[in-house]
Design a protein around this motif. Structure first.
Motif, PDB file in Angstrom:
ATOM      1  N   CYS B 105     -16.765  -0.996 -18.314  1.00  0.00           N
ATOM      2  CA  CYS B 105     -17.022  -2.395 -17.935  1.00  0.00           C
ATOM      3  C   CYS B 105     -18.467  -2.774 -18.242  1.00  0.00           C
ATOM      4  CB  CYS B 105     -16.722  -2.618 -16.459  1.00  0.00           C
ATOM      5  SG  CYS B 105     -15.072  -2.140 -15.988  1.00  0.00           S
ATOM      6  N   ASP B 130     -15.360  -2.681 -22.727  1.00  0.00           N
ATOM      7  CA  ASP B 130     -15.129  -3.902 -21.949  1.00  0.00           C
ATOM      8  C   ASP B 130     -13.887  -4.578 -22.489  1.00  0.00           C
ATOM      9  OD1 ASP B 130     -17.307  -5.592 -19.987  1.00  0.00           O
ATOM     10  OD2 ASP B 130     -15.567  -6.722 -20.768  1.00  0.00           O
ATOM     11  N   ASN B 170      -9.211  -1.911 -22.721  1.00  0.00           N
ATOM     12  CA  ASN B 170      -8.815  -2.197 -21.348  1.00  0.00           C
ATOM     13  C   ASN B 170      -8.709  -0.871 -20.599  1.00  0.00           C
ATOM     14  OD1 ASN B 170      -7.554  -2.786 -18.977  1.00  0.00           O
ATOM     15  ND2 ASN B 170      -5.743  -3.753 -19.892  1.00  0.00           N
ATOM     16  N   ILE B 171      -9.570  -0.656 -19.644  1.00  0.00           N
ATOM     17  CA  ILE B 171      -9.587   0.654 -18.992  1.00  0.00           C
ATOM     18  C   ILE B 171      -8.365   0.837 -18.085  1.00  0.00           C
ATOM     19  CG2 ILE B 171     -12.111   0.755 -19.069  1.00  0.00           C
ATOM     20  CD1 ILE B 171     -12.029   0.509 -15.958  1.00  0.00           C
ATOM     21  N   ASN B 192     -20.239  -0.554 -13.472  1.00  0.00           N
ATOM     22  CA  ASN B 192     -20.363  -1.608 -12.471  1.00  0.00           C
ATOM     23  C   ASN B 192     -19.088  -2.437 -12.623  1.00  0.00           C
ATOM     24  OD1 ASN B 192     -21.057  -3.701 -10.784  1.00  0.00           O
ATOM     25  ND2 ASN B 192     -22.636  -4.557 -12.152  1.00  0.00           N
TER      26      ASN B 192
HETATM   27  C1  SAM Z   1     -19.274  -6.814 -12.930  1.00  0.00           C
HETATM   28  S1  SAM Z   1     -19.149  -6.907 -14.652  1.00  0.00           S
HETATM   29  C2  SAM Z   1     -20.404  -5.726 -15.098  1.00  0.00           C
HETATM   30  C3  SAM Z   1     -21.108  -5.990 -16.382  1.00  0.00           C
HETATM   31  C4  SAM Z   1     -22.323  -5.102 -16.633  1.00  0.00           C
HETATM   32  N1  SAM Z   1     -21.966  -3.714 -16.663  1.00  0.00           N
HETATM   33  C5  SAM Z   1     -23.373  -5.366 -15.569  1.00  0.00           C
HETATM   34  O1  SAM Z   1     -23.633  -4.469 -14.787  1.00  0.00           O
HETATM   35  O2  SAM Z   1     -23.988  -6.432 -15.589  1.00  0.00           O
HETATM   36  C6  SAM Z   1     -17.621  -6.177 -14.976  1.00  0.00           C
HETATM   37  C7  SAM Z   1     -17.176  -6.150 -16.440  1.00  0.00           C
HETATM   38  O3  SAM Z   1     -15.924  -5.491 -16.504  1.00  0.00           O
HETATM   39  C8  SAM Z   1     -15.141  -6.068 -17.527  1.00  0.00           C
HETATM   40  N2  SAM Z   1     -13.721  -5.757 -17.260  1.00  0.00           N
HETATM   41  C9  SAM Z   1     -12.894  -6.353 -16.387  1.00  0.00           C
HETATM   42  N3  SAM Z   1     -11.676  -5.768 -16.439  1.00  0.00           N
HETATM   43  C10 SAM Z   1     -11.738  -4.790 -17.370  1.00  0.00           C
HETATM   44  C11 SAM Z   1     -10.812  -3.862 -17.867  1.00  0.00           C
HETATM   45  N4  SAM Z   1      -9.551  -3.803 -17.420  1.00  0.00           N
HETATM   46  N5  SAM Z   1     -11.213  -2.995 -18.818  1.00  0.00           N
HETATM   47  C12 SAM Z   1     -12.484  -3.034 -19.286  1.00  0.00           C
HETATM   48  N6  SAM Z   1     -13.408  -3.899 -18.830  1.00  0.00           N
HETATM   49  C13 SAM Z   1     -13.041  -4.774 -17.886  1.00  0.00           C
HETATM   50  C14 SAM Z   1     -15.493  -7.530 -17.448  1.00  0.00           C
HETATM   51  O4  SAM Z   1     -15.235  -8.154 -18.678  1.00  0.00           O
HETATM   52  C15 SAM Z   1     -16.975  -7.472 -17.095  1.00  0.00           C
HETATM   53  O5  SAM Z   1     -17.747  -7.545 -18.257  1.00  0.00           O
END
Ligand code: SAM
Lengths: 406, 300
Positions: B105, B130, B170-171, B192
């Motif tokens: 993410c 992400d 997509n994790i 995060n």
């Molecule tokens: C809270 S943000 C954190 C962004 C960055 N790491 C930060 O600390 O500022 C969460 C991120 O997770 C991504 N995300 C949401 N669902 C996801 C998924 N199923 N697989 C991968 N990434 C995902 C979102 O697009 C977003 O960019």
């Protein structure tokens, strides 16, 4: 000629480089009366002579050395080579005095051609003597500045006079930023608290470069401006003040790395304001940081940067400069206990300068110096003159201190 | 000047005088730097409408970095900056013993980029995943902006510099590890993940809810798999997902560590998830500068 020489002797005396006895004896040279040079034993000459005697003793010791490789010998030889400049200057001095005496005898020569030659020669020797007394000897005696490599942090605070004071503070800041540019120092406004009409209530400026601190340090104190504020309808002159503190900034790669100035355990770090749930819940910028140095109670708040990390770095930098300033001030106080100290540590509540617009004049109260053309001070040219004079005065005070205590 | 006064006073009533003064100053500086593309009155107007300052300015400092921010990608938070710096001091890889790092993410890429920037050159190959294309584009732009190399290949390699590879994936996809072509094991895994509960989400300030990607915030996405009923609504879905990944063989090296940002009231739950589902018995909780629980740090 008679008058020129008189002035020369009195000038030296007023610079406290020659006592009245010595200047009288200079006058005797003029009349080719001096038969010995006992009259030339002004304090600084005596001091140099003493250093040369010490050097000669060292020389004797070195000559008697058997094992040149031992640690002791090395130390002696190092001392000897360090005292070499005194020896060289003393050779110059003796030679010049000797020539002066010989030439003095010819000043009343019956041959007019000879007399005029002697006069010319005499004048040039006199300037050599004065060069030695005023430049060469003092630089030998006064220890080099320990803060020469340091950069500076200047803190400004508007004082009496409200918004008028804030307006003048902004002008002063521009004055110093321009000046720094002519010295090719890098500047950085770390914090500035602007008012709505273009004034600045308080500010912190970083000035980076060789000798920045040594040059700017005498700007610490209260600066006073007397003028009719732009906002004043009935044309009355107001007096406002701006307080300036100049702090030494040692070169640092990491301002947070603790060293002899502080230990991390003595520092309390606080973030200002609360962030509620914080994290993803909040995207408001809350970057203000406050440091407290517990042993001294010094606090530094920083909020001008957008990241906490940067504010923290800046706060540590300012804290470090304040602690360094304290340390230097303490060293001066300690020395005062040992010696009769002439070099006062700056009193920051002292009014040091007045900028009087009505009379187009800037007065530095410590120098007792008034300069016409206020604009030229603000533009930097005349400010440089003031700074030079302050540095010179400081140098003279240091010399006097050396003379009275060695 | 009077116009500035008017702007300041409307900002003041929206933000309070102290924040208004600082924000106006930052906007002014950004307007001056932008040489015409940003105009102060328009910026203030956007701010008054509730847009986050960071999107208006276009950048956000993060440690020593100055990162690009673009809606709707989540704006890096100071809490994240704080723990990332702490992690950068705690672990100190060297070019002699380089490590590989996975950031789940990754959003703007802030976490791996700051680590790449702080650690010695040649000591880390970092990967970020992400689900959002905007995020991957921004993370890539940020890598270039920070001078961090983006390699073409997946395989960790010894370079004389640090690398960061952002990847779209997509994790929560069951075939995530395979389809993302990741090359485990990793020495460090950071994340995060979205952690805001549905209930909190409804009450978020407009500058968050109205501008930042909901996928970056909501901890319990409705799509499959449904979170276990017992804790539905706590915003913990991503921690379960991550724990299941961690429990797989060979994703983490034997002495590998995991640093997960959490919501202020999730420390106990996330610790348990890591211990029970993630098979990571050793856990600690780190606090943020505002003294809130903010990170679960775990290892074997
Ligand atoms: C809270 S943000 C954190 C962004 C960055 N790491 C930060 O600390 O500022 C969460 C991120 O997770 C991504 N995300 C949401 N669902 C996801 C998924 N199923 N697989 C991968 N990434 C995902 C979102 O697009 C977003 O960019």
């Amino acid at each position: 000629m008679q008058r020129g020489f008189l002035q020369f002797a009195t000038a030296l005396r007023s610079r406290r480089l020659l006592c009245s006895r010595c200047s009288r004896s200079f006058l005797r040279f003029q009349h080719a009366e001096a038969s010995n040079d006992a009259g030339l034993s002004s304090p600084i000459v005596k001091l140099i002579e003493k250093k040369v005697e010490e050097r000669n003793q060292l020389q004797t010791q070195v000559n008697a050395l058997e094992d040149m490789g031992s640690a002791d010998s090395k130390r002696l030889m190092k001392q000897l080579s360090e005292s070499e400049p005194f020896w060289n200057a003393w050779q110059d001095w003796s030679r010049t005095i000797q020539l002066l005496r010989e030439t003095g005898a010819l000043l009343n020569d019956p041959d007019p051609y000879m007399r005029s030659m002697a006069n010319e020669e005499y004048a040039s020797l006199q300037s050599q003597v004065s060069e030695l007394l005023q430049m060469t000897f003092p630089t030998l005696v006064v220890p080099p500045s320990k803060t020469a490599h340091m950069s500076a942090i200047m803190e400004f605070k508007a004082g009496v006079g409200g918004s008028e004071s804030a307006l003048f503070l902004a002008e002063m800041m521009r004055m110093y930023l321009r000046l720094a540019q002519t010295f090719r120092w890098k500047t950085n406004v770390i914090a500035s608290n602007q008012t709505e009409n273009g004034g600045v209530k308080d500010a912190i400026v970083e000035i980076m470069g060789e000798k920045a601190y040594d040059t700017m340090r005498f700007e610490s104190g209260v600066h006073r401006v007397q003028r009719v504020p732009a906002t004043e309808a009935n044309g009355r002159v107001h007096t406002s003040t701006v307080a300036v503190v100049v702090l030494p900034l040692a070169e640092e790669s990491n301002a947070e790395a603790p060293d002899d100035l502080f230990s991390m355990d003595d520092i309390k770090i606080e973030v200002m304001r609360s962030r509620g749930a914080g994290g993803q819940h909040v995207n408001k910028t809350e970057s203000a940081v406050r440091l407290t140095h517990i042993p001294t109670g010094i606090t530094v708040s920083m909020q001008d940067e957008r990241s906490q990390h940067q504010n923290r770095r800046r706060a540590f930098q300012v804290l470090r400069a304040r602690l360094m300033d304290r340390k230097l001030t303490q060293e001066v106080v300690d020395r005062r206990d040992v010696r009769r100290n002439l070099v006062r540590s700056a009193d920051r509540s002292e009014k040091i300068r007045t900028y009087n617009y009505a009379q187009d004049r800037v007065t530095d109260h410590r120098l007792g110096l008034s300069l016409k053309n206020l604009e030229s001070v603000l533009e930097g040219d005349s400010l440089r003159k003031i700074l030079d004079a302050l540095a010179k005065k400081h140098q003279d005070d240091l010399l006097q201190e050396e003379l009275e205590t060695s | 000047m009077p116009r500035l006064t008017r702007l300041l006073s409307s900002l003041s009533s929206a933000l309070g005088p102290e924040s208004a003064r600082l924000e106006l100053k930052w906007m002014k500086e950004a307007a001056e730097r932008s040489s015409g593309s940003l105009r102060l009155p328009a910026m203030v107007e956007r701010r008054l409408r509730g847009e986050p300052l960071q999107y208006i300015l276009g950048t956000q400092p993060f440690g020593a970095l100055d990162l690009l921010v673009r809606p709707p990608v989540l704006i890096p938070r100071p809490e994240t900056e704080d723990w990332t710096l702490r992690l950068s001091r705690l672990i100190q890889p060297s070019p002699e013993r380089p490590i590989s790092l996975l950031d789940l993410c990754t959003g703007s890429g802030c976490i791996p980029l700051l680590l790449c920037n702080t650690w010695k050159p040649g000591s880390v190959n970092a990967y970020g995943v992400d689900i959002s294309e905007d995020a991957i584009q921004l993370a890539t732009d940020n890598a270039h902006r920070c001078g961090v190399h983006v390699p073409a290949e997946m395989q960790p390699r010894r370079y004389p510099f640090n690398t960061f590879k952002p990847m779209l994936a997509n994790i929560r996809d069951p075939s995530f590890l395979l389809s993302a072509e990741l090359r485990p094991p990793f020495h460090v895994i950071t994340s995060n993940p979205p952690y805001i509960s549905r209930q909190d989400f409804e009450n978020l300030p407009p500058s968050v809810k109205g501008y930042e990607d909901h996928r970056a915030l909501i901890g319990d996405p409705t799509v499959y798999p449904e979170p276990p009923c017992s804790e539905s609504g706590k915003g913990l879905t991503f921690y379960h997902t991550i724990a299941q990944l961690l429990a797989q063989q060979d994703i983490l090296t034997d002495n590998g560590v995991v640093a997960l940002e959490i919501g202020f009231n999730q420390a106990d739950d996330v610790r348990q998830i890591m211990q029970n589902e993630g098979k990571l018995p050793k856990t600690e909780v780190w606090r943020d500068p505002w003294n809130r629980d903010r990170v679960v740090f775990a290892g074997r």
